[in-house]
Motif scaffolding. Structure first.
Motif, PDB file in Angstrom:
ATOM      1  N   LEU A  47       0.852  -1.190   0.000  1.00  0.00           N
ATOM      2  CA  LEU A  47       0.000   0.000   0.000  1.00  0.00           C
ATOM      3  C   LEU A  47       0.890   1.244   0.000  1.00  0.00           C
ATOM      4  O   LEU A  47       1.820   1.327   0.797  1.00  0.00           O
ATOM      5  CB  LEU A  47      -0.908  -0.010   1.226  1.00  0.00           C
ATOM      6  CG  LEU A  47      -1.800  -1.248   1.374  1.00  0.00           C
ATOM      7  CD1 LEU A  47      -2.528  -1.235   2.704  1.00  0.00           C
ATOM      8  CD2 LEU A  47      -2.794  -1.331   0.223  1.00  0.00           C
ATOM      9  N   GLN A  48       0.597   2.201  -0.855  1.00  0.00           N
ATOM     10  CA  GLN A  48       1.510   3.325  -1.046  1.00  0.00           C
ATOM     11  C   GLN A  48       0.920   4.684  -0.675  1.00  0.00           C
ATOM     12  O   GLN A  48       1.561   5.704  -0.877  1.00  0.00           O
ATOM     13  CB  GLN A  48       1.988   3.352  -2.506  1.00  0.00           C
ATOM     14  CG  GLN A  48       2.775   2.094  -2.880  1.00  0.00           C
ATOM     15  CD  GLN A  48       3.217   2.095  -4.332  1.00  0.00           C
ATOM     16  OE1 GLN A  48       2.464   2.494  -5.227  1.00  0.00           O
ATOM     17  NE2 GLN A  48       4.443   1.658  -4.569  1.00  0.00           N
ATOM     18  N   SER A  49      -0.278   4.697  -0.106  1.00  0.00           N
ATOM     19  CA  SER A  49      -0.863   5.970   0.316  1.00  0.00           C
ATOM     20  C   SER A  49      -1.901   5.707   1.400  1.00  0.00           C
ATOM     21  O   SER A  49      -2.409   4.593   1.542  1.00  0.00           O
ATOM     22  CB  SER A  49      -1.530   6.693  -0.866  1.00  0.00           C
ATOM     23  OG  SER A  49      -2.703   6.017  -1.264  1.00  0.00           O
ATOM     24  N   MET A  51      -4.871   6.780   1.382  1.00  0.00           N
ATOM     25  CA  MET A  51      -6.130   6.468   0.714  1.00  0.00           C
ATOM     26  C   MET A  51      -6.217   4.968   0.409  1.00  0.00           C
ATOM     27  O   MET A  51      -7.257   4.333   0.621  1.00  0.00           O
ATOM     28  CB  MET A  51      -6.263   7.276  -0.588  1.00  0.00           C
ATOM     29  CG  MET A  51      -7.587   7.064  -1.322  1.00  0.00           C
ATOM     30  SD  MET A  51      -7.672   8.018  -2.862  1.00  0.00           S
ATOM     31  CE  MET A  51      -7.601   9.690  -2.190  1.00  0.00           C
ATOM     32  N   GLU A  52      -5.109   4.400  -0.089  1.00  0.00           N
ATOM     33  CA  GLU A  52      -5.091   2.968  -0.375  1.00  0.00           C
ATOM     34  C   GLU A  52      -5.253   2.150   0.903  1.00  0.00           C
ATOM     35  O   GLU A  52      -5.928   1.110   0.906  1.00  0.00           O
ATOM     36  CB  GLU A  52      -3.777   2.584  -1.063  1.00  0.00           C
ATOM     37  CG  GLU A  52      -3.652   3.087  -2.488  1.00  0.00           C
ATOM     38  CD  GLU A  52      -2.373   2.611  -3.140  1.00  0.00           C
ATOM     39  OE1 GLU A  52      -1.662   1.769  -2.554  1.00  0.00           O
ATOM     40  OE2 GLU A  52      -2.068   3.084  -4.252  1.00  0.00           O
ATOM     41  N   ARG A  55      -8.887   2.255   2.012  1.00  0.00           N
ATOM     42  CA  ARG A  55      -9.681   1.423   1.116  1.00  0.00           C
ATOM     43  C   ARG A  55      -9.492  -0.058   1.442  1.00  0.00           C
ATOM     44  O   ARG A  55     -10.452  -0.835   1.455  1.00  0.00           O
ATOM     45  CB  ARG A  55      -9.294   1.705  -0.341  1.00  0.00           C
ATOM     46  CG  ARG A  55     -10.216   1.040  -1.356  1.00  0.00           C
ATOM     47  CD  ARG A  55      -9.767   1.317  -2.778  1.00  0.00           C
ATOM     48  NE  ARG A  55      -9.718   2.747  -3.040  1.00  0.00           N
ATOM     49  CZ  ARG A  55      -8.643   3.388  -3.484  1.00  0.00           C
ATOM     50  NH1 ARG A  55      -7.514   2.728  -3.698  1.00  0.00           N
ATOM     51  NH2 ARG A  55      -8.693   4.685  -3.712  1.00  0.00           N
ATOM     52  N   ARG A  56      -8.249  -0.458   1.738  1.00  0.00           N
ATOM     53  CA  ARG A  56      -7.975  -1.852   2.084  1.00  0.00           C
ATOM     54  C   ARG A  56      -8.688  -2.234   3.384  1.00  0.00           C
ATOM     55  O   ARG A  56      -9.277  -3.316   3.491  1.00  0.00           O
ATOM     56  CB  ARG A  56      -6.471  -2.070   2.233  1.00  0.00           C
ATOM     57  CG  ARG A  56      -6.078  -3.451   2.793  1.00  0.00           C
ATOM     58  CD  ARG A  56      -6.384  -4.595   1.831  1.00  0.00           C
ATOM     59  NE  ARG A  56      -5.628  -4.449   0.612  1.00  0.00           N
ATOM     60  CZ  ARG A  56      -4.352  -4.858   0.454  1.00  0.00           C
ATOM     61  NH1 ARG A  56      -3.719  -5.425   1.475  1.00  0.00           N
ATOM     62  NH2 ARG A  56      -3.738  -4.701  -0.685  1.00  0.00           N
TER      63      ARG A  56
END
Length: 476
Positions: A47-49, A51-52, A55-56
């Motif tokens: 995961l790189q943000s 937001m990600e 969402r996960r």
């Protein structure tokens, strides 16, 4: 073995007795109660943000709701991470009638995957803190909470207010909870052992210790039994790029890696803005506990490489970083092994002289690691360590300490290192002889090579390489 442990706990708490038929758990577990289990794992993907990450988490909570047959309560925003999780815990307790079990695997991975970018890592930390903070207020609904991870982030930074967490990492009772013991290898895996060197299995993959019984790396062992070949299976799953960079920036003297002494609180302290190399090495599995001393208020731990795989692989990675040309060390370490087997000391001198000469001038001038006094000895040591040899650094005798002892290929290799800008030339070999360092190894009845190696910072190479060999008969 942490993820496998989490999966096992899930099946236990959900009451899936058939999976444990014939095992100790079948007669020791209370199968009458089935608890709702919320399983959260960050082991898959990167995961790189923030937001990600959110969402996960949303997807993970949705999957848990569907598995438990629950729906979101009216008025709860599914995008509200803490509200969503708290609602799931309360509803699972109410609808199923038993307290909830929360199992979190790789709790810190989103942070560690971004540890080279402090801004993103900090955002990930805050996102996870937002999630984990729910557990404190949900205490009345919880039967059991279990978390696994690579690192130990402070409770202040990630688990603010969650005082009921108990860290079992350095608890002798749980030392063998993950991984395989010697007894496991000899009993459970007995059918797999024929055709494999049992002592070599131990040397390659055993040695992880947390103040109790040592364990083998299960990932390595299972692949060894499948492929029937000794290889650095675990290490090759991910090159520790950030770790190597950190050690380079801290000008790590590589001979010290296998004998670091640190207090327990230092090794258990880790955060995005306070990364200590020894803590990262220990928590990530590159070093483990060799021994400990109990002080009035804490343990003082001496660390070591757990086994052949880690010692050889980590030093191979460091050597490629320290040399400025990743392709050079591989060729040289292979040749070094052949020279050791042949007892060719003159060839060894030529090999190391050529290696230092191959280091690019610009890299040497600009790299922080090349500027510290121990750089040359680090290069020398890591060549031998990358072969996984039996090495003793600062080998103690009754007359002093040998800089480096290598026991390999039916011979004893004693090294003394000097920097000619600091001491007169010719002192390295003379010190080995004057202090009678060979005496310690005379009983081995093997050839003993006394090797004085002298470096010049100005010339950036070895300027003196003197050898005296005591034949086996003379040594004995």
């Amino acid at each position: 073995g942490k993820s496998l442990l989490v999966d096992t706990m899930k099946e236990l708490f959900e009451g899936n007795r058939a999976l444990f038929a014939g095992l100790a758990a079948e007669t020791r577990w209370d199968w009458r109660r089935r608890h709702p289990v919320i399983q959260i794992s960050f082991s898959d993907g990167v995961l790189q943000s923030r937001m990600e990450l959110d969402r996960r988490i949303h997807d993970i909570l949705r999957i848990n709701r569907e598995r438990l047959g629950l729906v979101l309560s009216p008025g709860v925003d599914p995008a509200d991470v803490p509200g969503n999780l708290l609602d799931l815990i309360r509803m699972a307790h109410r609808e199923i009638g038993q307290q909830v079990v929360v199992l979190i695997d790789e709790y810190d991975k989103p942070i560690l995957d971004n540890i080279t970018d402090a801004r993103v890592a900090l955002a990930m930390r805050e996102g996870l803190k937002n999630l984990y903070s729910v557990l404190k207020g949900a205490d009345a609904h919880l039967k059991f909470v279990f978390l696994t991870g690579v690192s130990k982030f402070s409770k202040v930074s990630l688990f603010s207010g969650l005082n009921q967490l108990t860290d079992i990492t350095l608890d002798a009772e749980y030392s063998a909870l993950c991984g395989y013991t010697d007894a496991d290898i000899d009993s459970v895996f007995a059918p797999e052992l024929p055709g494999l060197d049992r002592e070599r299995i131990r040397a390659w993959y055993n040695g992880y210790n947390w103040l109790g019984e040592s364990v083998y790396n299960p990932f390595d062992v299972l692949l060894l039994f499948r492929k029937r070949r000794f290889q650095a299976y675990w290490f090759e799953t991910g090159t520790p790029t950030f770790l190597v960079k950190l050690l380079t920036e801290h000008r790590q003297f590589t001979p010290d890696l296998g004998r670091i002494v640190a207090s327990e609180d230092v090794l258990s302290t880790f955060d995005v803005d306070a990364i200590l190399p020894e803590a990262l090495l220990f928590q990530a599995g590159y070093l483990t506990i060799a021994s400990f001393e109990e002080l009035p208020n804490q343990y003082e731990l001496t660390l070591k490489y757990p086994n052949h795989e880690v010692q050889a692989s980590l030093n191979g990675s460091l050597l490629r970083s320290y040399a400025g040309d990743p392709s050079e060390p591989g060729r040289h370490t292979g040749r070094l092994w052949r020279l050791l087997k042949a007892g060719d000391v003159a060839g060894m001198q030529a090999l190391f002289h050529a290696f230092f000469a191959s280091i690019p001038h610009d890299w040497y001038r600009n790299s922080p690691i090349a500027q510290f006094e121990g750089y040359d000895a680090s290069i020398f040591y890591s060549h031998f360590a990358a072969l996984g040899l039996d090495i003793v650094v600062e080998d103690t005798t009754n007359h002093g300490r040998i800089d480096m002892t290598v026991l390999a290929c039916g011979a004893v290799w004693l090294f003394e290192f000097k920097v000619v800008e600091l001491v007169p030339q010719g002192r390295a070999l003379q010190q080995l002889k004057d202090k009678g360092y060979a005496d310690k190894y005379q009983a081995r009845s093997e050839p003993i090579h006394l090797i004085g190696v002298e470096f010049s910072k100005a010339e950036r190479n070895i300027v003196r390489f003197e050898v005296q060999t005591l034949p086996a008969a003379a040594a004995g």
